[in-house]
Design an enzyme around this catalytic site. Structure first.
Site, PDB file in Angstrom:
ATOM      1  N   ARG A  13       0.814  -1.214   0.000  1.00 28.32           N
ATOM      2  CA  ARG A  13       0.000   0.000   0.000  1.00 28.32           C
ATOM      3  C   ARG A  13       0.851   1.270   0.000  1.00 28.32           C
ATOM      4  O   ARG A  13       0.388   2.336  -0.374  1.00 28.32           O
ATOM      5  CB  ARG A  13      -0.924  -0.001   1.226  1.00 28.32           C
ATOM      6  CG  ARG A  13      -2.047  -1.032   1.124  1.00 28.32           C
ATOM      7  CD  ARG A  13      -2.865  -1.105   2.381  1.00 28.32           C
ATOM      8  NE  ARG A  13      -2.097  -1.654   3.495  1.00 28.32           N
ATOM      9  CZ  ARG A  13      -2.604  -1.863   4.706  1.00 28.32           C
ATOM     10  NH1 ARG A  13      -3.858  -1.555   4.955  1.00 28.32           N
ATOM     11  NH2 ARG A  13      -1.855  -2.381   5.661  1.00 28.32           N
ATOM     12  N   LYS A  54       1.730 -19.966   5.856  1.00 29.80           N
ATOM     13  CA  LYS A  54       0.918 -20.377   6.986  1.00 29.80           C
ATOM     14  C   LYS A  54       0.511 -19.130   7.783  1.00 29.80           C
ATOM     15  O   LYS A  54       1.182 -18.098   7.651  1.00 29.80           O
ATOM     16  CB  LYS A  54       1.676 -21.376   7.867  1.00 29.80           C
ATOM     17  CG  LYS A  54       2.651 -20.759   8.859  1.00 29.80           C
ATOM     18  CD  LYS A  54       3.170 -21.810   9.808  1.00 29.80           C
ATOM     19  CE  LYS A  54       3.962 -21.196  10.940  1.00 29.80           C
ATOM     20  NZ  LYS A  54       3.163 -20.541  11.950  1.00 29.80           N
ATOM     21  N   ASP A  58       5.605 -24.494   4.247  1.00 29.01           N
ATOM     22  CA  ASP A  58       5.985 -24.658   5.651  1.00 29.01           C
ATOM     23  C   ASP A  58       7.507 -24.603   5.676  1.00 29.01           C
ATOM     24  O   ASP A  58       8.173 -25.550   5.242  1.00 29.01           O
ATOM     25  CB  ASP A  58       5.479 -25.997   6.200  1.00 29.01           C
ATOM     26  CG  ASP A  58       5.837 -26.198   7.679  1.00 29.01           C
ATOM     27  OD1 ASP A  58       6.672 -25.419   8.194  1.00 29.01           O
ATOM     28  OD2 ASP A  58       5.304 -27.123   8.306  1.00 29.01           O
ATOM     29  N   HIS A  59       8.068 -23.486   6.149  1.00 33.02           N
ATOM     30  CA  HIS A  59       9.515 -23.290   6.013  1.00 33.02           C
ATOM     31  C   HIS A  59      10.323 -24.355   6.748  1.00 33.02           C
ATOM     32  O   HIS A  59      11.481 -24.600   6.403  1.00 33.02           O
ATOM     33  CB  HIS A  59       9.916 -21.887   6.494  1.00 33.02           C
ATOM     34  CG  HIS A  59       9.850 -21.689   7.971  1.00 33.02           C
ATOM     35  ND1 HIS A  59       8.699 -21.279   8.619  1.00 33.02           N
ATOM     36  CD2 HIS A  59      10.797 -21.845   8.936  1.00 33.02           C
ATOM     37  CE1 HIS A  59       8.954 -21.191   9.909  1.00 33.02           C
ATOM     38  NE2 HIS A  59      10.193 -21.525  10.137  1.00 33.02           N
ATOM     39  N   LYS A  83      14.324 -26.833   5.741  1.00 35.96           N
ATOM     40  CA  LYS A  83      15.573 -26.877   6.491  1.00 35.96           C
ATOM     41  C   LYS A  83      16.423 -28.064   6.034  1.00 35.96           C
ATOM     42  O   LYS A  83      15.909 -29.152   5.776  1.00 35.96           O
ATOM     43  CB  LYS A  83      15.286 -26.968   7.995  1.00 35.96           C
ATOM     44  CG  LYS A  83      14.698 -25.683   8.582  1.00 35.96           C
ATOM     45  CD  LYS A  83      14.435 -25.826  10.071  1.00 35.96           C
ATOM     46  CE  LYS A  83      13.831 -24.548  10.655  1.00 35.96           C
ATOM     47  NZ  LYS A  83      14.799 -23.447  10.705  1.00 35.96           N
ATOM     48  N   ASP A 131       0.084 -22.653  16.131  1.00 39.82           N
ATOM     49  CA  ASP A 131       1.224 -22.010  15.505  1.00 39.82           C
ATOM     50  C   ASP A 131       2.336 -22.994  15.171  1.00 39.82           C
ATOM     51  O   ASP A 131       3.028 -22.827  14.161  1.00 39.82           O
ATOM     52  CB  ASP A 131       1.766 -20.911  16.434  1.00 39.82           C
ATOM     53  CG  ASP A 131       2.817 -20.041  15.768  1.00 39.82           C
ATOM     54  OD1 ASP A 131       2.585 -19.610  14.625  1.00 39.82           O
ATOM     55  OD2 ASP A 131       3.866 -19.790  16.391  1.00 39.82           O
ATOM     56  N   HIS A 133       4.235 -27.423  11.792  1.00 41.17           N
ATOM     57  CA  HIS A 133       5.655 -27.767  11.823  1.00 41.17           C
ATOM     58  C   HIS A 133       5.926 -29.137  12.445  1.00 41.17           C
ATOM     59  O   HIS A 133       6.566 -30.001  11.843  1.00 41.17           O
ATOM     60  CB  HIS A 133       6.443 -26.721  12.614  1.00 41.17           C
ATOM     61  CG  HIS A 133       6.386 -25.345  12.036  1.00 41.17           C
ATOM     62  ND1 HIS A 133       6.301 -25.102  10.684  1.00 41.17           N
ATOM     63  CD2 HIS A 133       6.411 -24.127  12.624  1.00 41.17           C
ATOM     64  CE1 HIS A 133       6.284 -23.792  10.473  1.00 41.17           C
ATOM     65  NE2 HIS A 133       6.344 -23.183  11.624  1.00 41.17           N
ATOM     66  N   LYS A 181       7.403 -21.079  24.186  1.00 41.67           N
ATOM     67  CA  LYS A 181       8.172 -19.840  24.180  1.00 41.67           C
ATOM     68  C   LYS A 181       8.673 -19.534  25.589  1.00 41.67           C
ATOM     69  O   LYS A 181       8.126 -20.027  26.573  1.00 41.67           O
ATOM     70  CB  LYS A 181       7.311 -18.688  23.654  1.00 41.67           C
ATOM     71  CG  LYS A 181       6.991 -18.817  22.170  1.00 41.67           C
ATOM     72  CD  LYS A 181       6.292 -17.585  21.634  1.00 41.67           C
ATOM     73  CE  LYS A 181       6.099 -17.704  20.127  1.00 41.67           C
ATOM     74  NZ  LYS A 181       7.374 -17.646  19.392  1.00 41.67           N
TER      75      LYS A 181
END
Length: 504
Positions: free
Chosen positions: A50, A156, A185-186, A190, A243, A248, A348
């Site tokens: 934007r 995601k 999905d990163h 890997k 998440d 993952h 976390k």
């Protein structure tokens, strides 16, 4: 990886081109692919957003980002001169017809320059609520192309629950073919995750042991020292289960649990992954509390600095019921894995940042050594470390040097850094190249996404319908709530961690 000569001319359109994902991951990945010879000879990168930018201003923005976030460090002037001229900017308002008319005009211009075999890749690096709107606009303004020359990459989270995932799949399937849809999905990009396939299916050593007869249990643990930071608003609507575990960790579980594919064909491999998810034991509501644990971090000290609890983070409800920690015990009800528990854990503000897959083998059937000979008796383990180090280590018992027979565990280690001189590509480099090559092996298929959501929905529903009365229930810089230790300890196991190496 295949070199650029094998790739069609490509127009890369990034919706959310001014966003954090593009600056930190996508732009550096595309630049690294270019410098190492993996981009097509003819390409154009069109960022959208934007904000009003000229091409020159946008190129400078991405140059600054690449300098900061590329694994190769500062860009080289000669490389940037050739790469940067391919970066363009298109200001958009996705509710405006003119936006997509301008986009179409740009596409046609580059197709005229590059040739009719040019492919277009739409990358949706935007908030999930914009996915349907952008996809519908691409259809409305005839920008979807066909199976051979256009693709859409969807970040995601793919849906918020099973129902929304089905709705999004239905929408995309009505606009694109499944061959055109790349659900990214990163984690699957890997290097160590990819090496799981080679490790399992290119060696005859482990496959005979890869079953309930020899494996005691499996742990998949992805832990973070960081809190939610400035993602509090997003995290409030997500939580650790959505998440991390739904995508993952369950993807990692599929790689461990899948049967050997007939070939390396993308759909053949994804078929085997879906079979794992379909074989996993579903939870009844009354079984959720026994097989899962949720937690939320409180305040504490990390690296000598006081940090706030989750409920005091920005954009977080002061009475939030959102979990920042989740641990779940799963079973795969098939011939190979019957009776073998799979423990998944993520959270976390934990003691360390690491991603580990641990396969613990059963103990020897008969101990011939006395207890005083075995200084530290430990069952054999295979540990696949994704971060912070990338390694595969097999822990076995061996005799300590000396005249006495004393046993202790030793590690047989394959360490990427110690074995190879070359830098390991970032996950997004691998996945972006695969998208350009049309290789969907590392991308999720629609039925795979839905099967994962179906598995976790009983847990999500139970947790959302019953407010936790003991949140926060673990301090920052700990290993999570005590109940998580009890979850695995009642089966006679404990959570495994690797000591973090000091930086040299």
């Amino acid at each position: 990886m295949k070199k650029a000569s094998n790739l069609k001319p490509t127009i890369f359109i990034i919706f959310g081109g001014t966003g954090d994902l593009n600056k930190r991951k996508l732009a550096p990945a595309l630049y690294n692919l270019y410098t190492e010879g993996y981009m097509p000879e003819k390409f154009s990168i069109i960022g959208t957003g934007r904000t009003e930018f000229t091409d020159e201003k946008y190129q400078q923005e991405l140059l600054d980002s690449i300098n900061e976030f590329s694994r190769n460090g500062k860009v080289k002037a000669d490389k940037w001169e050739k790469f940067g001229v391919n970066i363009h900017y298109c200001p958009i308002d996705i509710t405006s017809q003119k936006t997509f008319e301008d986009l179409k005009e740009n596409i046609e211009k580059y197709k005229a320059e590059f040739g009719e075999d040019t492919q277009v890749i739409y990358y949706l690096a935007v908030a999930p609520n914009f996915f349907p709107l952008i996809a519908e606009c691409l259809k409305k303004y005839k920008l979807t192309g066909n199976e051979s020359n256009s693709r859409i990459v969807v970040e995601k989270p793919f849906g918020h629950d099973l129902e929304s995932a089905k709705e999004l799949n239905l929408l995309l399937d009505g606009i694109f073919t499944e061959k055109q849809i790349y659900r990214i999905d990163h984690y699957l990009g890997k290097e160590t995750v990819q090496n799981m396939m080679a490790f399992r299916f290119a060696n005859s050593l482990f496959e005979p042991l890869w079953n309930r007869n020899y494996i005691d249990h499996v742990q998949i643990s992805v832990t973070e020292q960081l809190g939610v930071g400035d993602r509090g608003g997003y995290y409030e609507g997500s939580g650790a289960l959505r998440d991390m575990i739904q995508n993952h960790l369950l993807q990692l579980l599929c790689l461990v649990g899948m049967e050997a594919p007939i070939s390396f064909d993308a759909d053949e491999i994804r078929d085997r992954k879906v079979e794992v998810l379909k074989a996993m034991r579903p939870f009844k509501p009354e079984e959720v509390s026994y097989n899962s644990v949720r937690g939320q971090y409180g305040k504490g000290w990390v690296a000598g600095k006081e940090v706030p609890g989750y409920r005091h983070e920005n954009a977080v409800d002061s009475h939030s019921n959102t979990e920042t920690f989740a641990a779940v015990k799963f079973h795969i009800d098939n011939w190979r894995w019957q009776g073998v528990p799979f423990y998944l854990r993520t959270g976390k503000r934990l003691n360390q940042t690491s991603s580990l897959i641990t396969i613990q083998f059963k103990d020897v059937p008969h101990h011939i050594f006395s207890s005083n000979v075995a200084e530290i008796w430990q069952q054999n383990r295979l540990i696949i470390s994704l971060q912070p180090e990338m390694s595969i280590r097999l822990q076995v018992q061996a005799k300590r040097p000396g005249v006495d027979m004393v046993l202790n565990p030793v590690d047989m280690v394959f360490d990427y850094k110690g074995t190879y001189d070359t830098d390991t590509p970032e996950a997004y480099e691998t996945l972006l190249l695969d998208a350009m090559e049309g290789d969907q092996t590392l991308f999720m298929r629609g039925d795979q996404v839905e099967a994962a959501w179906e598995l976790v929905m009983p847990i999500i529903n139970t947790w959302e319908n019953k407010t936790s009365l003991n949140f926060p229930n673990y301090p920052a810089d700990s290993w999570g709530p005590e109940e998580a230790e009890a979850l695995i300890a009642r089966d006679g196991f404990h959570w495994f961690t690797l000591p973090i190496k000091e930086k040299e």
